[in-house]
Design a protein around this motif. Structure first.
Motif, mmCIF file in Angstrom:
data_model
loop_
_atom_site.group_PDB
_atom_site.id
_atom_site.type_symbol
_atom_site.label_atom_id
_atom_site.label_comp_id
_atom_site.label_asym_id
_atom_site.label_seq_id
_atom_site.Cartn_x
_atom_site.Cartn_y
_atom_site.Cartn_z
ATOM 1 N N GLU A 187 33.633 67.024 23.877
ATOM 2 C CA GLU A 187 33.780 67.468 22.490
ATOM 3 C C GLU A 187 32.681 66.913 21.578
ATOM 4 O O GLU A 187 32.718 67.117 20.381
ATOM 5 C CB GLU A 187 35.159 67.068 21.956
ATOM 6 C CG GLU A 187 36.309 67.787 22.643
ATOM 7 C CD GLU A 187 36.274 69.295 22.435
ATOM 8 O OE1 GLU A 187 36.099 69.740 21.282
ATOM 9 O OE2 GLU A 187 36.430 70.029 23.439
ATOM 10 N N SER B 155 48.103 65.548 24.769
ATOM 11 C CA SER B 155 47.683 66.260 23.558
ATOM 12 C C SER B 155 46.248 66.763 23.662
ATOM 13 O O SER B 155 45.952 67.908 23.302
ATOM 14 C CB SER B 155 47.819 65.350 22.335
ATOM 15 O OG SER B 155 49.169 65.034 22.112
ATOM 16 N N LEU B 156 45.355 65.916 24.135
ATOM 17 C CA LEU B 156 43.942 66.304 24.220
ATOM 18 C C LEU B 156 43.716 67.423 25.223
ATOM 19 O O LEU B 156 42.929 68.336 24.976
ATOM 20 C CB LEU B 156 43.075 65.092 24.558
ATOM 21 C CG LEU B 156 42.873 64.095 23.421
ATOM 22 C CD1 LEU B 156 42.241 62.808 23.939
ATOM 23 C CD2 LEU B 156 42.034 64.702 22.307
ATOM 24 N N GLU C 209 44.917 70.653 23.706
ATOM 25 C CA GLU C 209 44.066 71.092 22.594
ATOM 26 C C GLU C 209 42.703 71.610 23.061
ATOM 27 O O GLU C 209 42.148 72.519 22.444
ATOM 28 C CB GLU C 209 43.854 69.930 21.611
ATOM 29 C CG GLU C 209 42.975 70.254 20.426
ATOM 30 C CD GLU C 209 43.568 71.294 19.488
ATOM 31 O OE1 GLU C 209 42.760 71.997 18.836
ATOM 32 O OE2 GLU C 209 44.799 71.417 19.395
ATOM 33 N N THR C 210 42.173 71.067 24.143
ATOM 34 C CA THR C 210 40.761 71.322 24.459
ATOM 35 C C THR C 210 40.487 72.138 25.716
ATOM 36 O O THR C 210 39.373 72.630 25.877
ATOM 37 C CB THR C 210 40.000 69.991 24.608
ATOM 38 O OG1 THR C 210 40.537 69.259 25.718
ATOM 39 C CG2 THR C 210 40.072 69.166 23.336
#
Length: 195
Positions: free
Chosen positions: A45, A71-72, A75-76
């Motif tokens: 990122e 979460s990461l 999200e990504t």
């Protein structure tokens, strides 16, 4: 103490300490791979400074690291439903093992505590004091070497899965091609290295 009993005592208590210690070491590899996954995502990122990443992750323990990964990744990574399910399976197993690890490493163990006349020392009694709405709720244990060994096997399996996930994220490989799911829904590694 009789010499044969003393030797047996020393061997059996050393085996218990070794098994408990091995689990502690193997579990920390789980935390290491959780950190590496987070760092790979942050790098992808745009954060390139490894020391900054280390500062952000310093002092985070297993469950906060697991939650960050969950979460990461969501999200990504642009994952399919099957990939999300597989990653959740792995991370839920990490969460369950973390709870057990907390009992093991924060419990009080009485390894080698014996009474007069005892001649078997293969069990490790332990206790972890907890609280609930009614007051104290102690958890008691009576574990053997094999119980700690089973935890180590699970820890090795989990850090191996996390290592593969790290490789997928850092190398931009398809996650769905790097894991298999058994008939019970348990995620594992493929038998062949390159499937």
């Amino acid at each position: 103490m009789d010499e044969d009993i003393k030797k047996k005592y020393e061997e059996q208590t050393e085996d218990l300490y070794a098994a408990l210690g091995k689990f502690a070491v193997e579990f920390e590899h789980i935390c290491n791979y959780l950190r590496l996954i987070i760092m790979a995502i942050l790098n992808n990122e745009g954060l390139r400074n490894e020391k900054v990443m280390q500062i952000l992750l310093a002092d985070l323990t297993a469950d906060p690291l697991r939650a960050q990964v969950m979460s990461l990744v969501a999200e990504t990574q642009g994952l399919s439903d099957a990939e999300i399910k597989n990653i959740n399976n792995i991370l839920n197993r990490v969460q369950n093992l973390t709870k057990t690890r907390n009992d093991v490493l924060h419990g009080t163990w009485y390894i080698g505590w014996a009474g007069v006349g005892d001649n078997e020392f293969t069990a490790a009694p332990g206790i972890k004091i907890k609280r609930n709405k009614k007051g104290t709720a102690p958890k008691t244990f009576e574990w053997k070497e094999k119980d700690f060994d089973e935890l180590s096997v699970e820890a090795v399996e989990l850090w191996s899965l996390l290592a593969r996930l790290y490789g997928c994220i850092s190398g931009n490989f398809k996650i769905e091609n790097n894991f298999v799911v058994d008939a019970n829904g348990k995620v594992g590694l493929p038998k062949k290295m390159y499937e």
